[in-house]
Structure formats: structure tokens, C-alpha cells
Enzyme design. Structure first.
Site, PDB file in Angstrom:
ATOM      1  N   GLY A  69     -33.819  73.428 -92.686  1.00 10.71           N
ATOM      2  CA  GLY A  69     -33.433  74.766 -92.253  1.00 10.71           C
ATOM      3  C   GLY A  69     -33.426  75.721 -93.441  1.00 10.71           C
ATOM      4  O   GLY A  69     -33.858  76.873 -93.344  1.00 10.71           O
ATOM      5  N   THR A  70     -32.958  75.230 -94.572  1.00  8.95           N
ATOM      6  CA  THR A  70     -32.910  76.044 -95.790  1.00  8.95           C
ATOM      7  C   THR A  70     -34.314  76.543 -96.155  1.00  8.95           C
ATOM      8  O   THR A  70     -34.507  77.728 -96.451  1.00  8.95           O
ATOM      9  CB  THR A  70     -32.339  75.200 -96.960  1.00  8.95           C
ATOM     10  OG1 THR A  70     -31.019  74.786 -96.606  1.00  8.95           O
ATOM     11  CG2 THR A  70     -32.312  75.978 -98.251  1.00  8.95           C
ATOM     12  N   ASN A 150     -21.718  78.742 -89.068  1.00 10.24           N
ATOM     13  CA  ASN A 150     -21.461  77.318 -89.270  1.00 10.24           C
ATOM     14  C   ASN A 150     -20.011  76.997 -89.589  1.00 10.24           C
ATOM     15  O   ASN A 150     -19.575  75.874 -89.401  1.00 10.24           O
ATOM     16  CB  ASN A 150     -22.365  76.765 -90.377  1.00 10.24           C
ATOM     17  CG  ASN A 150     -22.409  77.661 -91.597  1.00 10.24           C
ATOM     18  OD1 ASN A 150     -22.711  78.846 -91.491  1.00 10.24           O
ATOM     19  ND2 ASN A 150     -22.103  77.120 -92.748  1.00 10.24           N
ATOM     20  N   GLN A 178     -27.088  76.464 -86.062  1.00 16.72           N
ATOM     21  CA  GLN A 178     -25.909  75.952 -85.353  1.00 16.72           C
ATOM     22  C   GLN A 178     -25.991  76.218 -83.850  1.00 16.72           C
ATOM     23  O   GLN A 178     -25.314  75.572 -83.062  1.00 16.72           O
ATOM     24  CB  GLN A 178     -24.631  76.580 -85.935  1.00 16.72           C
ATOM     25  CG  GLN A 178     -24.377  76.219 -87.392  1.00 16.72           C
ATOM     26  CD  GLN A 178     -23.847  74.797 -87.595  1.00 16.72           C
ATOM     27  OE1 GLN A 178     -23.330  74.165 -86.671  1.00 16.72           O
ATOM     28  NE2 GLN A 178     -23.990  74.282 -88.805  1.00 16.72           N
ATOM     29  N   ALA A 199     -33.283  69.843 -87.393  1.00 20.02           N
ATOM     30  CA  ALA A 199     -33.039  68.712 -86.487  1.00 20.02           C
ATOM     31  C   ALA A 199     -31.672  68.063 -86.684  1.00 20.02           C
ATOM     32  O   ALA A 199     -31.060  67.596 -85.722  1.00 20.02           O
ATOM     33  CB  ALA A 199     -34.136  67.664 -86.673  1.00 20.02           C
ATOM     34  N   HIS A 200     -31.186  68.033 -87.938  1.00 13.09           N
ATOM     35  CA  HIS A 200     -30.000  67.205 -88.174  1.00 13.09           C
ATOM     36  C   HIS A 200     -28.703  67.799 -87.648  1.00 13.09           C
ATOM     37  O   HIS A 200     -27.654  67.163 -87.725  1.00 13.09           O
ATOM     38  CB  HIS A 200     -29.892  66.821 -89.659  1.00 13.09           C
ATOM     39  CG  HIS A 200     -29.365  67.874 -90.580  1.00 13.09           C
ATOM     40  ND1 HIS A 200     -28.052  67.908 -90.980  1.00 13.09           N
ATOM     41  CD2 HIS A 200     -29.966  68.910 -91.211  1.00 13.09           C
ATOM     42  CE1 HIS A 200     -27.878  68.918 -91.817  1.00 13.09           C
ATOM     43  NE2 HIS A 200     -29.020  69.543 -91.979  1.00 13.09           N
ATOM     44  N   CYS A 326     -21.781  72.756 -98.237  1.00 15.40           N
ATOM     45  CA  CYS A 326     -22.330  73.217 -99.506  1.00 15.40           C
ATOM     46  C   CYS A 326     -21.255  73.831-100.402  1.00 15.40           C
ATOM     47  O   CYS A 326     -21.382  73.818-101.611  1.00 15.40           O
ATOM     48  CB  CYS A 326     -23.419  74.252 -99.258  1.00 15.40           C
ATOM     49  SG  CYS A 326     -24.462  73.861 -97.879  1.00 15.40           S
TER      50      CYS A 326
HETATM   51  C1  LIG Z   1     -26.147  78.079 -90.469  1.00 13.90           C
HETATM   52  C2  LIG Z   1     -26.931  77.142 -91.321  1.00 13.90           C
HETATM   53  N1  LIG Z   1     -28.097  77.538 -91.846  1.00 13.90           N
HETATM   54  C3  LIG Z   1     -28.857  76.730 -92.584  1.00 13.90           C
HETATM   55  C4  LIG Z   1     -28.463  75.453 -92.862  1.00 13.90           C
HETATM   56  C5  LIG Z   1     -29.336  74.586 -93.721  1.00 13.90           C
HETATM   57  O1  LIG Z   1     -30.060  73.655 -92.967  1.00 13.90           O
HETATM   58  P1  LIG Z   1     -30.622  72.362 -93.719  1.00 13.90           P
HETATM   59  O2  LIG Z   1     -29.434  71.488 -93.972  1.00 13.90           O
HETATM   60  O3  LIG Z   1     -31.589  71.750 -92.752  1.00 13.90           O
HETATM   61  O4  LIG Z   1     -31.277  72.817 -94.948  1.00 13.90           O
HETATM   62  C6  LIG Z   1     -27.250  74.976 -92.361  1.00 13.90           C
HETATM   63  C7  LIG Z   1     -26.773  73.607 -92.673  1.00 13.90           C
HETATM   64  O5  LIG Z   1     -25.825  73.419 -93.405  1.00 13.90           O
HETATM   65  C8  LIG Z   1     -26.463  75.842 -91.558  1.00 13.90           C
HETATM   66  O6  LIG Z   1     -25.305  75.447 -91.045  1.00 13.90           O
END
Ligand SMILES: Cc1ncc(COP(=O)(O)O)c(C=O)c1O
Length: 380
Positions: A69-70, A150, A178, A199-200, A326
Site C-alpha cells: 500500500g505504501t 487506520n 483500511q 492485501a494484508h 509504524c
Molecule cells: C491507511 C494506511 N495506508 C497505508 C498503509 C500501508 O500499507 P502497506 O503496509 O501495505 O505498505 C497502511 C498500513 O499500515 C494503512 O493503514
């Protein structure tokens, strides 16, 4: 162990692991290879793309698989910035965004490439579409406002923000990491041009995300190499990851009508019991109801510190979090609860409990009992 940290990550469902396994072992081909083994992998990748597209109301060519997602958030923001470079340099975002968005904006700003407007949120953690309208300038290249938060679970008026952006002719990106799986998701209903999921967070594996990019929304790649993903995200695709993401999303969407009311009721039971039984406890963010993610509870217990709460809950066999994974471990209260304008003692005593598919009423009751004991002890 009782796991109440589903906003950080979810376990991969057995059905999902089973679906992806053959693409790690016997169907291991590189989808770019011309031979039959490669073409088998290509078919699985294409089929996964079709399935993901259908599940969110998109077209297959609008789906870009990424490594997280990042990465997808970065690609949306930096990619649109690069596309408009020399013409437009202004980004609009909000104070409660995930660091994948906020730090990307800060990075662009840091080397003098972009100006960033970070909008405030209201006491419930929501962005006002009228603030977005006022912030947009002729040089705005992107508005990036998350679908659901989140940490505090606040759901933004995405559709309305999208309408404002469309009227102004500015692309609209939303981080729906989310939201996906938890709430109905259709890219046309939400008025979005760029949307991110991973996905996770919906019972798939880590390391596979999606950037949806509406046809005509142009952006440059941020990595360079092969022509994979139509040149938008070079790098050999994770076929197993794509298969898993499609399966996880499919199951989540199919089960949502039953899962949502069940998890909402459990969450409401948790919040109401805590507020009733633990004096001076507070719910952070939006009230219980449709504007809050069904599985999110974020509560404060002035007099007991977040990190001590997490640690003591862990000792009692309950996994929860003081904020986003994080920022956990940082001394500073999370930027999200800070943005709500709460008194300091509520900021430093915030605890996030996020429920999931396997959570039971007994789990909730055990967690509330433990919390009551721990808060009382820490306050002494
Ligand atoms: C709102 C939000 N955006 C982005 C991310 C990042 O996703 P990923 O863990 O797949 O990089 C997260 C996960 O912590 C999230 O909660």
C-alpha cells in the site's frame, strides 16, 4: 492470545494461502516469458486483475499491482507530481493521513519540488469537503485524502471530496487501505481517480498492493526497468500475491453483508462496556455509527500511558496498539490523535483495539476485564 490489532495486519486466510500456493511452486513462471510456463502465470495474473477490477467497479487496465500500500500511495503522489512537473506543484492532503502519504508530501516539499497544504480535521477526525475546495489552487496537481483512518477509524466524506475535485479538474487520490474489505467499495460511487488498497489488511498476504488509476489519469512511473504493468510499475509481478489479493478481496466482499453487522455489534459492545465500567475513559474520533470503521475502537484512559497499556495488555495475552504500527514505540503521541485537538492526557493514554473475523464476544469481554484491571492498577 487474543488478537485485537487487525488494523495493523490480519492473518492470511487459509483459502487465500491455498489459492496462492500453486503460483509459488508448480506454476512458478515469469508472466513476461513467452513459453507455456510463463503464459500460465500470465493467465493467472490477468485473471486476478480482472477479478480485482470487477470487485471495485473498475476496468482491468486501471489496476496496477504494486509491492505494498505504501508503494501504491507513493506512486500515486510522486507519479502525478512528475507528470505535471514544471506546470503544477501543489498537493492538498490532511493531518491524519498515513505516513505513506504525509512523508511523501514532506519529501517532495523537502527538496523544494512541491508545496503542500495539510488540511486540519474536525474533532471527529474528518475532513470538510469545503476546506478541500478552498485549498485547491490553479497549480494543484493532486488532492490526497484517505477514505478511512487506520488509527481512529473515521470515515471521510470521500464522495463529496471527489465531487469537489472533479468540479475543479484536479485528480483525487484516496488511500482506501483500511476501507477495502470492510465497507462497500466502488470507484465510481466514490468519485475517485486514484485509489490504493493492500492485501494484508483484508486477510491476504503482506507485500502486495493495488493502485487503481482511472483511465485518463496520467502519472509517471517511479521505478524504471521492464515494461510490466504497462510500464507503470516495472518489476516482475508477484503472481501469487495478485492471486491472493483477488481471492482475499473476493471473500471479504462476499461476506461483508454478514460480517459487518457482526463486527460492529462486537465493537459497540466493547466500547460501551469500557465507557460504562472504566471511569474517565473516552472514545476518540467519530461516534459509533456509519462514519466509523466497523472494527475500530480508539479509547483514552487519562492517568494510564499508552505504551504501558499496550505492554500490560500483551502480558495478559491481548494484542492491541497505541497507534499505527509504524509510530508505535515513539514517545510522541501519534500525529492522528494529535490532530483531533484533544487534551494532552488523552493523547498520551490512547489505545487502539481493532477487531477481526475471528474475534468473539468472549474475547471482547476478556479484553474489557483486563483493561479495567490494568487501567485501575496504572492509575494508582
Ligand atoms: C491507511 C494506511 N495506508 C497505508 C498503509 C500501508 O500499507 P502497506 O503496509 O501495505 O505498505 C497502511 C498500513 O499500515 C494503512 O493503514
Amino acid at each position: 492470545m487474543i488478537y485485537l490489532d487487525h488494523a495493523a495486519t490480519t492473518p492470511c486466510r487459509p483459502e487465500v494461502a491455498e489459492a496462492m500456493l500453486p503460483y509459488l511452486t508448480e506454476h512458478f513462471g515469469n508472466p513476461s516469458s513467452v513459453h507455456a510456463i510463463g503464459q500460465e502465470a500470465r493467465r493467472a495474473l490477468d485473471a486476478s486483475r480482472d477479478r480485482v477490477a470487477a470487485l471495485i467497479g473498475a476496468k482491468a487496465e486501471e489496476i496496477v499491482f504494486t509491492g505494498s500500500g505504501t508503494e501504491a500511495d507513493n506512486l500515486a503522489i510522486i507519479g502525478t507530481f512528475l507528470q505535471q512537473r514544471g506546470r503544477k506543484n501543489h498537493l492538498v492532503t490532511a493531518a491524519t493521513e498515513h505516513h505513506a502519504v504525509l512523508h511523501t508530501g514532506e519529501w517532495l516539499h523537502g527538496w523544494g519540488a512541491a508545496e503542500v497544504t495539510v488540511l486540519p480535521v474536525d474533532a471527529a477526525g474528518r475532513v470538510d469537503p469545503e476546506d478541500v475546495r478552498r485549498a485547491i489552487r490553479p497549480e494543484t496537481f493532486l488532492v490526497s485524502i484517505m477514505a478511512a483512518n487506520n488509527e481512529i477509524g473515521s470515515v471521510n466524506p470521500v464522495r463529496e471530496i471527489g465531487a469537489v475535485c472533479r468540479e475543479a479538474g484536479v485528480p483525487f487520490h484516496t488511500d482506501a487501505v483500511q476501507w477495502a474489505g470492510a465497507l462497500p467499495l466502488n470507484v465510481d460511487d466514490l468519485n475517485v481517480d486514484l485509489l490504493v488498497l493492500t492485501a494484508h489488511k483484508c486477510y491476504g498476504p503482506k507485500g502486495i498492493g493495488v493502485l487503481y488509476a482511472r483511465r485518463g489519469t496520467r502519472f509517471q512511473p517511479v521505478t524504471h526497468g521492464g515494461g510490466q504493468e504497462r510500464g507503470r510499475r516495472p518489476g516482475t509481478e508477484s503472481v501469487a500475491g495478485a492471486v491472493a489479493l483477488a481471492k482475499a478481496l473476493e471473500l471479504a466482499v462476499a461476506e461483508q453483508p454478514q460480517a459487518r453487522p457482526r463486527i460492529t455489534a462486537l465493537r459497540d459492545r466493547l466500547v460501551r462496556s469500557v465507557l460504562e465500567r472504566i471511569p474517565s475513559s473516552f472514545l476518540n474520533g467519530v461516534e459509533l455509527g456509519p462514519d466509523r470503521l466497523p472494527n475500530n475502537a480508539n479509547l483514552s484512559f487519562p492517568g494510564a500511558e499508552s505504551d504501558m497499556l499496550v505492554l500490560n495488555m500483551d502480558l495478559e495475552g491481548i494484542a492491541c496498539s497505541s497507534g499505527s504500527a509504524c509510530t508505535a514505540g515513539a514517545i510522541e503521541p501519534s500525529h492522528v490523535v494529535q490532530a483531533l485537538g484533544l487534551p494532552h492526557e488523552r493523547l498520551i493514554s490512547a489505545l487502539r483495539l481493532s477487531l477481526g473475523r475471528a474475534t468473539t464476544e468472549a474475547d471482547v469481554d476478556i479484553a474489557v476485564d483486563a483493561l479495567e484491571r490494568i487501567v485501575t492498577r496504572l492509575r494508582r
